[in-house]
Design a protein around this motif. Structure first.
Motif, PDB file in Angstrom:
ATOM      1  N   ARG A 118      80.722  28.878  20.815  1.00 41.90           N
ATOM      2  CA  ARG A 118      79.904  29.671  21.730  1.00 41.90           C
ATOM      3  C   ARG A 118      78.439  29.223  21.604  1.00 41.90           C
ATOM      4  O   ARG A 118      77.782  29.463  20.605  1.00 41.90           O
ATOM      5  CB  ARG A 118      80.042  31.140  21.373  1.00 41.90           C
ATOM      6  CG  ARG A 118      79.704  32.160  22.452  1.00 41.90           C
ATOM      7  CD  ARG A 118      78.283  32.146  22.937  1.00 41.90           C
ATOM      8  NE  ARG A 118      77.878  33.469  23.398  1.00 41.90           N
ATOM      9  CZ  ARG A 118      76.640  33.864  23.494  1.00 41.90           C
ATOM     10  NH1 ARG A 118      75.644  33.053  23.178  1.00 41.90           N
ATOM     11  NH2 ARG A 118      76.354  35.073  23.928  1.00 41.90           N
TER      12      ARG A 118
ATOM     13  N   ARG B 203      79.376  32.777  31.719  1.00 39.79           N
ATOM     14  CA  ARG B 203      80.802  32.911  32.021  1.00 39.79           C
ATOM     15  C   ARG B 203      81.496  31.570  32.258  1.00 39.79           C
ATOM     16  O   ARG B 203      82.665  31.548  32.625  1.00 39.79           O
ATOM     17  CB  ARG B 203      81.031  33.814  33.248  1.00 39.79           C
ATOM     18  CG  ARG B 203      80.514  35.229  33.087  1.00 39.79           C
ATOM     19  CD  ARG B 203      81.278  35.967  32.011  1.00 39.79           C
ATOM     20  NE  ARG B 203      80.882  37.339  31.911  1.00 39.79           N
ATOM     21  CZ  ARG B 203      79.982  37.797  31.041  1.00 39.79           C
ATOM     22  NH1 ARG B 203      79.392  36.943  30.211  1.00 39.79           N
ATOM     23  NH2 ARG B 203      79.682  39.065  30.984  1.00 39.79           N
TER      24      ARG B 203
ATOM     25  N   VAL C 158      83.150  28.084  30.957  1.00 37.97           N
ATOM     26  CA  VAL C 158      83.792  27.535  29.763  1.00 37.97           C
ATOM     27  C   VAL C 158      84.247  26.114  30.067  1.00 37.97           C
ATOM     28  O   VAL C 158      84.828  25.855  31.127  1.00 37.97           O
ATOM     29  CB  VAL C 158      84.990  28.400  29.315  1.00 37.97           C
ATOM     30  CG1 VAL C 158      85.637  27.802  28.067  1.00 37.97           C
ATOM     31  CG2 VAL C 158      84.546  29.832  29.051  1.00 37.97           C
TER      32      VAL C 158
ATOM     33  N   PRO D  48      87.790  25.486  23.395  1.00 37.66           N
ATOM     34  CA  PRO D  48      86.913  26.031  24.441  1.00 37.66           C
ATOM     35  C   PRO D  48      85.445  26.006  23.996  1.00 37.66           C
ATOM     36  O   PRO D  48      85.127  26.305  22.844  1.00 37.66           O
ATOM     37  CB  PRO D  48      87.419  27.466  24.614  1.00 37.66           C
ATOM     38  CG  PRO D  48      88.791  27.471  24.032  1.00 37.66           C
ATOM     39  CD  PRO D  48      88.785  26.465  22.938  1.00 37.66           C
TER      40      PRO D  48
ATOM     41  N   ASP E 296      80.588  30.351  27.309  1.00 40.02           N
ATOM     42  CA  ASP E 296      80.383  31.796  27.236  1.00 40.02           C
ATOM     43  C   ASP E 296      81.724  32.496  27.419  1.00 40.02           C
ATOM     44  O   ASP E 296      82.143  32.797  28.543  1.00 40.02           O
ATOM     45  CB  ASP E 296      79.393  32.219  28.323  1.00 40.02           C
ATOM     46  CG  ASP E 296      79.123  33.711  28.297  1.00 40.02           C
ATOM     47  OD1 ASP E 296      79.368  34.339  27.253  1.00 40.02           O
ATOM     48  OD2 ASP E 296      78.652  34.242  29.327  1.00 40.02           O
ATOM     49  N   CYS E 297      82.398  32.763  26.307  1.00 41.59           N
ATOM     50  CA  CYS E 297      83.711  33.405  26.374  1.00 41.59           C
ATOM     51  C   CYS E 297      83.885  34.336  25.180  1.00 41.59           C
ATOM     52  O   CYS E 297      83.038  34.383  24.274  1.00 41.59           O
ATOM     53  CB  CYS E 297      84.826  32.367  26.418  1.00 41.59           C
ATOM     54  SG  CYS E 297      84.712  31.087  25.158  1.00 41.59           S
TER      55      CYS E 297
ATOM     56  N   CYS F 210      84.660  38.057  31.776  1.00 46.60           N
ATOM     57  CA  CYS F 210      84.528  37.113  30.673  1.00 46.60           C
ATOM     58  C   CYS F 210      85.811  36.292  30.547  1.00 46.60           C
ATOM     59  O   CYS F 210      86.919  36.830  30.679  1.00 46.60           O
ATOM     60  CB  CYS F 210      84.291  37.848  29.358  1.00 46.60           C
ATOM     61  SG  CYS F 210      82.831  38.891  29.309  1.00 46.60           S
ATOM     62  N   HIS F 211      85.646  35.008  30.284  1.00 52.36           N
ATOM     63  CA  HIS F 211      86.816  34.189  29.980  1.00 52.36           C
ATOM     64  C   HIS F 211      87.328  34.581  28.597  1.00 52.36           C
ATOM     65  O   HIS F 211      86.576  34.609  27.626  1.00 52.36           O
ATOM     66  CB  HIS F 211      86.446  32.708  29.994  1.00 52.36           C
ATOM     67  CG  HIS F 211      87.590  31.812  29.617  1.00 52.36           C
ATOM     68  ND1 HIS F 211      88.551  31.395  30.526  1.00 52.36           N
ATOM     69  CD2 HIS F 211      87.933  31.261  28.422  1.00 52.36           C
ATOM     70  CE1 HIS F 211      89.425  30.631  29.917  1.00 52.36           C
ATOM     71  NE2 HIS F 211      89.075  30.528  28.638  1.00 52.36           N
ATOM     72  N   ARG F 212      88.614  34.895  28.505  1.00 52.43           N
ATOM     73  CA  ARG F 212      89.187  35.355  27.247  1.00 52.43           C
ATOM     74  C   ARG F 212      90.029  34.263  26.597  1.00 52.43           C
ATOM     75  O   ARG F 212      90.887  33.669  27.252  1.00 52.43           O
ATOM     76  CB  ARG F 212      90.029  36.610  27.466  1.00 52.43           C
ATOM     77  CG  ARG F 212      89.196  37.885  27.602  1.00 52.43           C
ATOM     78  CD  ARG F 212      90.015  39.025  28.169  1.00 52.43           C
ATOM     79  NE  ARG F 212      89.427  40.318  27.901  1.00 52.43           N
ATOM     80  CZ  ARG F 212      88.354  40.805  28.526  1.00 52.43           C
ATOM     81  NH1 ARG F 212      87.759  40.087  29.463  1.00 52.43           N
ATOM     82  NH2 ARG F 212      87.883  42.004  28.224  1.00 52.43           N
TER      83      ARG F 212
END
Length: 663
Positions: free
Chosen positions: A78, A102, A104, A123, A126-127, A263-265
């Protein structure tokens, strides 16, 4: 349906832990129950998720990143989205911000990392992490202090746990800002907040003061120490995720807000809770215990000095002790450092014990008494002259005796006369003090000679004192110029204020006086009463009938309390001469006329501009005040000014004339 909102309520209790280190990086750990390797609780689960701060190159751009990993696998990287680029920080010199919320991307790991994790890509961006029972997001240091902090949108998108690995330096009374920010963050959108802050001196002028905490729904439930000699500190709290969900169900209605971009999870096959933890007691809110400003002065610079001493490889400190407020404050901070070391050893801190044994050169040494330790690591030196009074000599001697320092007393007249003799032999003239018929230029030059001789002698004794006693090593020279003197340049360039480090260079005179009053009560240093009652003086001009005729405030043309106000207006409020005058005529209307205010403002800016060049060589000082004039990294300004301030002073005169006509 979000994966962190519809799980069975039997999976809900988690133990949160915050781990703080004193290295150049901080870690924030989320722990399920507890970590047996750290806390010797074998029945509980092992460390689940760890965050490390690292510089990472992505597409040939350098980012300040947090690397989240679990069981030897990297979960995500991150990057920091908001850089700290003000005050003490110049983060944009080294890193670029990730300005793609947001978003990735795929990050290809270096081969050496692939061999450890057996992963090729992870990844990057921003996740957040989505576990079986909750959702974990992260924000980094400066992002908490911004108007659009990431935790707000993450909370509206269902993130329940926020983590923050921070490097926030100490300033007087700054802890309440951190606490209020974190309480506000979780009271607005609910959630659990883990805050881990770095501890120790990072090889520069700032001290990172820990102050880690765990908060939930606007309440602090676990608090770490603000000042400590421990290299590592862990605080834990058992919390109920259902408390977060109930709080949000009542207080937060995200469907009524502007819908945030999801948000990307990153899904993680792991749970922070178990199905048999329903009877675990949860931590309850506590009242934060704040230190007073005087306690912060006693503890913060003392921890900074200890970190500097143990890492420098030197054998102790040497201080020119004049018997005044400033040098006495430095001496008391060293004594406080010795007290902290003795307490840490008593509390079985093995690292501190090893360090102090290395500093004193005795592998069997066991410090128990701060006075005895002070005698081993602290040398004080009173350098009197024919212009020094017996009162200051006795005050310095009495204080040195009470704190236990190795005290020396010497007269510098022989060295001063030798230097003046060289000048007289070359020019055929001998300068005189103003009291003896000399000019202002002669008077100032004679004062400067005394001050600079003291610097030379201080470094000579710092290098050879240990040798003279048959001991190895050298001593660090401590300075004792306060922030107000630095602001006005009320010191000689390359005088005894020139030192290796200065623990009070960022603290005001008024705060130091209150600190000495605290030391009288806390450390039973009664010699400080006489020091506090005496007028501040440099004792560089001849005595009058054996009494001091020179005082600091008379020389500066203003009081120390007035300087503190002016310093804050200059730095914090960004006032120039005219805007400062406009503010002060109302702030000081009960004590000074508008004409007197104008004179004070003009006099200050003349002194400031004439002496600003001194800040380019000022001793590295502990940063403690938000109006410090430190030229190295905090207060970056020119050191060559137009000292006449023609336009600004004319504006003051015009405004003054207009006000007098109206009255």
């Amino acid at each position: 349906m979000e994966p962190n909102t519809d799980w069975d309520q039997s999976w809900r209790y988690v133990v949160m832990a915050v781990l703080t280190t004193s290295s150049s990086r901080t870690r924030c750990c989320t722990v399920s129950r507890s970590c047996s390797s750290f806390w010797n609780l074998p029945s509980l689960r092992t460390l689940s998720v760890t965050w490390e701060c690292r510089p990472v190159m992505h597409h040939n751009v350098r980012y300040n990143c947090r690397v989240l990993f679990l069981n030897r696998k990297i979960l995500l990287i991150r990057p920091k989205m908001t850089m700290a680029n003000h005050g003490n920080y110049r983060e944009l010199r080294w890193f670029s911000p990730w300005n793609q919320p947001r978003k990735v991307e795929e990050y290809f790991l270096p081969r050496m990392i692939q061999e450890v994790t057996s992963q090729e890509t992870v990844p990057f961006g921003d996740c957040v992490l989505s576990t079986k029972d909750t959702c974990i997001g992260t924000e980094m240091c400066e992002e908490l202090w911004q108007a659009r902090s990431p935790h707000t949108e993450m909370g509206l998108d269902g993130v329940e746990i926020f983590t923050n690995s921070s490097a926030s330096h100490h300033e007087l009374c700054k802890a309440d800002q951190r606490v209020n920010l974190i309480k506000s963050a979780t009271s607005k959108v609910g959630g659990i907040y883990l805050y881990a802050n770095q501890k120790g001196c990072d090889g520069d002028r700032v001290y990172y003061d820990g102050c880690s905490m765990v908060a939930v729904n606007g309440d602090i439930v676990a608090q770490g120490a603000q000042f400590s000699l421990d290299d590592v500190e862990v605080i834990t709290a058992t919390l109920d995720l259902e408390d977060v969900r109930s709080y949000r169900g009542e207080a937060c209605q995200p469907h009524l807000e502007l819908e945030p971009k999801p948000c990307h999870r990153v899904k993680v096959d792991f749970s922070l809770s178990t199905d048999n933890d329903l009877c675990l007691p949860t931590h309850q809110p506590l009242d934060w215990c704040f230190h007073s400003p005087e306690e912060e002065i006693s503890l913060g610079p003392a921890c900074w000095l200890w970190d500097y001493l143990r890492r420098s490889g030197m054998a102790g400190f040497l201080l020119p002790l004049s018997g005044g407020v400033d040098s006495s404050s430095t001496a008391c901070i060293v004594y406080s450092m010795c007290s902290l070391v003795c307490k840490a050893v008593k509390d079985d801190n093995n690292q501190v014990l090893q360090d102090v044994r290395r500093v004193v050169g005795d592998d069997s040494y066991l410090p128990q008494d701060p006075r005895e330790l002070c005698g081993r690591v602290f040398t004080t030196y009173y350098m009197g002259s024919k212009n020094s009074s017996e009162e200051t000599c006795s005050r310095a001697r009495d204080l040195a005796q009470q704190i236990g320092s190795n005290h020396m007393n010497a007269n510098i007249d022989m060295a001063v006369n030798g230097i003046l003799g060289v000048f007289s032999a070359v020019t055929g003239k001998l300068p005189q003090f103003r009291a003896h018929g000399g000019s202002q230029r002669e008077n100032l030059a004679l004062q400067n000679v005394q001050a600079r001789v003291r610097m030379v002698l201080a470094y000579l004794f710092a290098q050879l004192s240990q040798w003279a006693r048959g001991k190895p090593g050298g001593l660090l020279v401590l300075g004792s110029a306060n922030v107000d003197e630095s602001l006005t340049g009320y010191f000689t360039k390359y005088d005894c204020s020139s030192a290796d480090i200065n623990p009070i260079g960022g603290i005001s005179k008024t705060a130091l006086k209150r600190f000495l009053l605290y030391c009288v009560e806390h450390f039973q240093l009664t010699a400080l009463r006489g020091i506090l009652s005496a007028p501040p003086t440099a004792e560089l001009e001849p005595l009058t009938d054996g009494q001091v005729s020179q005082t600091d405030e008379a020389d500066m043309g203003m009081t120390y309390s007035e300087l503190s106000v002016i310093g804050k207006l200059r730095k914090i409020t960004k006032c120039g001469p005219f805007s400062m005058f406009c503010k002060l005529i109302y702030m000081w209307k009960d004590s000074l006329s508008t004409t007197q205010v104008a004179q004070k403002v003009k006099h200050f800016f003349r002194m400031y501009s004439v002496n600003r060049h001194k800040m380019t060589t000022v001793t590295p000082a502990y940063h403690a005040e938000s109006y410090s004039p430190d030229d190295n990294r905090f207060d970056l300004r020119p050191f060559l000014y137009n000292t006449r301030w023609t336009w600004q002073f004319r504006c003051i005169d015009n405004q003054l004339s207009q006000m007098q006509e109206e009255n």
